[in-house]
Scaffold this motif. Sequence first.
Motif, PDB file in Angstrom:
ATOM      1  N   GLY A 195       0.815  -1.199   0.000  1.00 32.74           N
ATOM      2  CA  GLY A 195       0.000   0.000   0.000  1.00 32.74           C
ATOM      3  C   GLY A 195       0.854   1.256   0.000  1.00 32.74           C
ATOM      4  O   GLY A 195       2.062   1.215  -0.252  1.00 32.74           O
ATOM      5  N   ILE A 196       0.203   2.378   0.320  1.00 33.41           N
ATOM      6  CA  ILE A 196       0.876   3.674   0.322  1.00 33.41           C
ATOM      7  C   ILE A 196       0.911   4.221   1.739  1.00 33.41           C
ATOM      8  O   ILE A 196      -0.096   4.230   2.442  1.00 33.41           O
ATOM      9  CB  ILE A 196       0.150   4.674  -0.598  1.00 33.41           C
ATOM     10  CG1 ILE A 196       0.122   4.147  -2.018  1.00 33.41           C
ATOM     11  CG2 ILE A 196       0.829   6.038  -0.567  1.00 33.41           C
ATOM     12  CD1 ILE A 196      -0.583   5.061  -2.995  1.00 33.41           C
ATOM     13  N   SER A 197       2.067   4.682   2.152  1.00 32.42           N
ATOM     14  CA  SER A 197       2.219   5.280   3.478  1.00 32.42           C
ATOM     15  C   SER A 197       2.614   6.737   3.328  1.00 32.42           C
ATOM     16  O   SER A 197       3.116   7.159   2.278  1.00 32.42           O
ATOM     17  CB  SER A 197       3.304   4.540   4.272  1.00 32.42           C
ATOM     18  OG  SER A 197       3.525   5.159   5.535  1.00 32.42           O
ATOM     19  N   LEU A 198       2.373   7.503   4.369  1.00 34.20           N
ATOM     20  CA  LEU A 198       2.874   8.861   4.405  1.00 34.20           C
ATOM     21  C   LEU A 198       4.340   8.797   4.813  1.00 34.20           C
ATOM     22  O   LEU A 198       4.671   8.250   5.859  1.00 34.20           O
ATOM     23  CB  LEU A 198       2.071   9.720   5.386  1.00 34.20           C
ATOM     24  CG  LEU A 198       0.703  10.169   4.858  1.00 34.20           C
ATOM     25  CD1 LEU A 198      -0.107  10.831   5.971  1.00 34.20           C
ATOM     26  CD2 LEU A 198       0.851  11.126   3.687  1.00 34.20           C
ATOM     27  N   GLY A 199       5.194   9.352   3.990  1.00 30.76           N
ATOM     28  CA  GLY A 199       6.619   9.316   4.264  1.00 30.76           C
ATOM     29  C   GLY A 199       7.073  10.554   5.001  1.00 30.76           C
ATOM     30  O   GLY A 199       6.785  11.679   4.592  1.00 30.76           O
ATOM     31  N   TRP A 200       7.753  10.342   6.114  1.00 29.78           N
ATOM     32  CA  TRP A 200       8.384  11.431   6.852  1.00 29.78           C
ATOM     33  C   TRP A 200       9.733  11.640   6.190  1.00 29.78           C
ATOM     34  O   TRP A 200      10.602  10.782   6.242  1.00 29.78           O
ATOM     35  CB  TRP A 200       8.500  11.029   8.326  1.00 29.78           C
ATOM     36  CG  TRP A 200       9.035  12.072   9.233  1.00 29.78           C
ATOM     37  CD1 TRP A 200       9.129  13.417   9.000  1.00 29.78           C
ATOM     38  CD2 TRP A 200       9.557  11.851  10.541  1.00 29.78           C
ATOM     39  NE1 TRP A 200       9.683  14.051  10.076  1.00 29.78           N
ATOM     40  CE2 TRP A 200       9.953  13.119  11.037  1.00 29.78           C
ATOM     41  CE3 TRP A 200       9.734  10.729  11.337  1.00 29.78           C
ATOM     42  CZ2 TRP A 200      10.522  13.268  12.299  1.00 29.78           C
ATOM     43  CZ3 TRP A 200      10.301  10.879  12.583  1.00 29.78           C
ATOM     44  CH2 TRP A 200      10.670  12.140  13.068  1.00 29.78           C
ATOM     45  N   HIS A 201       9.905  12.786   5.511  1.00 31.32           N
ATOM     46  CA  HIS A 201      11.046  13.004   4.637  1.00 31.32           C
ATOM     47  C   HIS A 201      12.381  12.634   5.281  1.00 31.32           C
ATOM     48  O   HIS A 201      13.226  12.002   4.650  1.00 31.32           O
ATOM     49  CB  HIS A 201      11.093  14.469   4.188  1.00 31.32           C
ATOM     50  CG  HIS A 201      12.315  14.803   3.403  1.00 31.32           C
ATOM     51  ND1 HIS A 201      12.521  14.359   2.104  1.00 31.32           N
ATOM     52  CD2 HIS A 201      13.436  15.517   3.730  1.00 31.32           C
ATOM     53  CE1 HIS A 201      13.692  14.790   1.671  1.00 31.32           C
ATOM     54  NE2 HIS A 201      14.273  15.492   2.622  1.00 31.32           N
ATOM     55  N   HIS A 202      12.581  13.005   6.527  1.00 29.48           N
ATOM     56  CA  HIS A 202      13.860  12.778   7.181  1.00 29.48           C
ATOM     57  C   HIS A 202      14.160  11.291   7.350  1.00 29.48           C
ATOM     58  O   HIS A 202      15.316  10.918   7.553  1.00 29.48           O
ATOM     59  CB  HIS A 202      13.884  13.475   8.544  1.00 29.48           C
ATOM     60  CG  HIS A 202      13.419  14.893   8.454  1.00 29.48           C
ATOM     61  ND1 HIS A 202      14.140  15.856   7.803  1.00 29.48           N
ATOM     62  CD2 HIS A 202      12.293  15.502   8.890  1.00 29.48           C
ATOM     63  CE1 HIS A 202      13.482  17.003   7.857  1.00 29.48           C
ATOM     64  NE2 HIS A 202      12.366  16.808   8.502  1.00 29.48           N
ATOM     65  N   LEU A 203      13.134  10.457   7.266  1.00 29.78           N
ATOM     66  CA  LEU A 203      13.334   9.021   7.425  1.00 29.78           C
ATOM     67  C   LEU A 203      13.350   8.271   6.099  1.00 29.78           C
ATOM     68  O   LEU A 203      14.078   7.298   5.937  1.00 29.78           O
ATOM     69  CB  LEU A 203      12.251   8.428   8.330  1.00 29.78           C
ATOM     70  CG  LEU A 203      12.119   9.023   9.735  1.00 29.78           C
ATOM     71  CD1 LEU A 203      11.149   8.184  10.554  1.00 29.78           C
ATOM     72  CD2 LEU A 203      13.465   9.102  10.440  1.00 29.78           C
ATOM     73  N   VAL A 204      12.521   8.702   5.145  1.00 28.96           N
ATOM     74  CA  VAL A 204      12.378   7.923   3.913  1.00 28.96           C
ATOM     75  C   VAL A 204      13.306   8.371   2.798  1.00 28.96           C
ATOM     76  O   VAL A 204      13.456   7.664   1.794  1.00 28.96           O
ATOM     77  CB  VAL A 204      10.914   7.967   3.403  1.00 28.96           C
ATOM     78  CG1 VAL A 204       9.971   7.431   4.463  1.00 28.96           C
ATOM     79  CG2 VAL A 204      10.517   9.387   2.988  1.00 28.96           C
ATOM     80  N   ALA A 205      13.943   9.533   2.933  1.00 29.68           N
ATOM     81  CA  ALA A 205      14.797  10.047   1.857  1.00 29.68           C
ATOM     82  C   ALA A 205      15.862   9.036   1.407  1.00 29.68           C
ATOM     83  O   ALA A 205      16.060   8.846   0.201  1.00 29.68           O
ATOM     84  CB  ALA A 205      15.439  11.367   2.277  1.00 29.68           C
ATOM     85  N   PRO A 206      16.567   8.347   2.338  1.00 30.23           N
ATOM     86  CA  PRO A 206      17.569   7.369   1.885  1.00 30.23           C
ATOM     87  C   PRO A 206      16.957   6.234   1.061  1.00 30.23           C
ATOM     88  O   PRO A 206      17.570   5.775   0.093  1.00 30.23           O
ATOM     89  CB  PRO A 206      18.169   6.842   3.190  1.00 30.23           C
ATOM     90  CG  PRO A 206      17.931   7.924   4.181  1.00 30.23           C
ATOM     91  CD  PRO A 206      16.604   8.504   3.807  1.00 30.23           C
ATOM     92  N   MET A 207      15.765   5.772   1.435  1.00 37.58           N
ATOM     93  CA  MET A 207      15.129   4.677   0.702  1.00 37.58           C
ATOM     94  C   MET A 207      14.676   5.130  -0.678  1.00 37.58           C
ATOM     95  O   MET A 207      14.658   4.341  -1.629  1.00 37.58           O
ATOM     96  CB  MET A 207      13.955   4.127   1.511  1.00 37.58           C
ATOM     97  CG  MET A 207      14.382   3.338   2.737  1.00 37.58           C
ATOM     98  SD  MET A 207      12.999   2.641   3.673  1.00 37.58           S
ATOM     99  CE  MET A 207      12.451   4.102   4.594  1.00 37.58           C
TER     100      MET A 207
END
Length: 334
Positions: free
Chosen positions: A258-270
Amino acid sequence: MVKHVEPDQILVKMPSLRAVKSFVAAAKYLNFTRAAEALCVTQAAISRQIRELEASLGVVLFKRTGRAVELTEAGVIFYDAAYLSFVNIAQAAQRIQDSDTRKQELTICCSPAFSAYWLSNRLPSFFSDNPDIDVNIVTTNNFLHMEPGVHPDVFINKVSDSREGYHSIPLFYDQIYPVCSPEFLKDNPSVASLEGLQSTTLLNLSPYGRSQIAEHVDWSVWLNSQGINFNLGSEVGSHVFNANDYNMLMQMALNHQGISLGWHHLVAPMIEQGKLVRVGEPETTYKEKRHYLSYAESKQDNEALQTFKLWFLERIQEESTFIGQTEQGKSVSA
């Protein structure tokens, strides 16, 4: 006049440490002879100490069948607590003995999500540049109620006053946008639009999880910031999965669920690694909440703390998330 001190009930009721030490050895090896050898005493001394301990506690700690022994239920309970206590005492003593020669040590407290998705991707560079500093990470989702005896040198969270005696430096606002795996986006291209988001599987952080990380990592709140009135669970065609663990939501997104809300500071590397992709262009930057680096004022001159603080703030600045820099996307004022 000498002030009378009331007896300390915990210390008064504490059994003999020598007896407890003998018990721990006997329980570990389930053999009085081996326990005696481990402690460099006689087998008779081990037996005597254990009898005294059993008399003090008023329970039988061992079942004796010939030369073999095994722990009773009470013995198992007491061994678990006693062994852990001795391990902690031994480690503390070793740290004190090695204090003049050991490396500098730094204890950092943050959320499990920040540890897993931010620190774990960046700490290797810190270690390579600072081999003389050992780092201990303590993760919690409840920063206001730490376990007794836990006194981190540094907090990284959204609380400006983590506890008394700490100074806080403001870091960044929360930048939130939808993310999913490339495979999920390929199979569901319609989710690239705000309309399509309302008829797909949404991975949502539950209220308890939001209270510990970021209140606005919530689909209803985020879609509302985009001008859409959306009620979770009531929209036709949508499916919502709620969890209070942000790590779990990310793993489900990585697993094409599914789709999650990404917290930029955490998901940026992925996103940089291609494991996740942004869904559409909309994003929201919430300016009513900030994250902070809080450090113990008593250690403000500590070399290891200063080194980490400088390194951490440089990483934040490099990623253009430090307060005062231009932020893109839609912003919501406090």
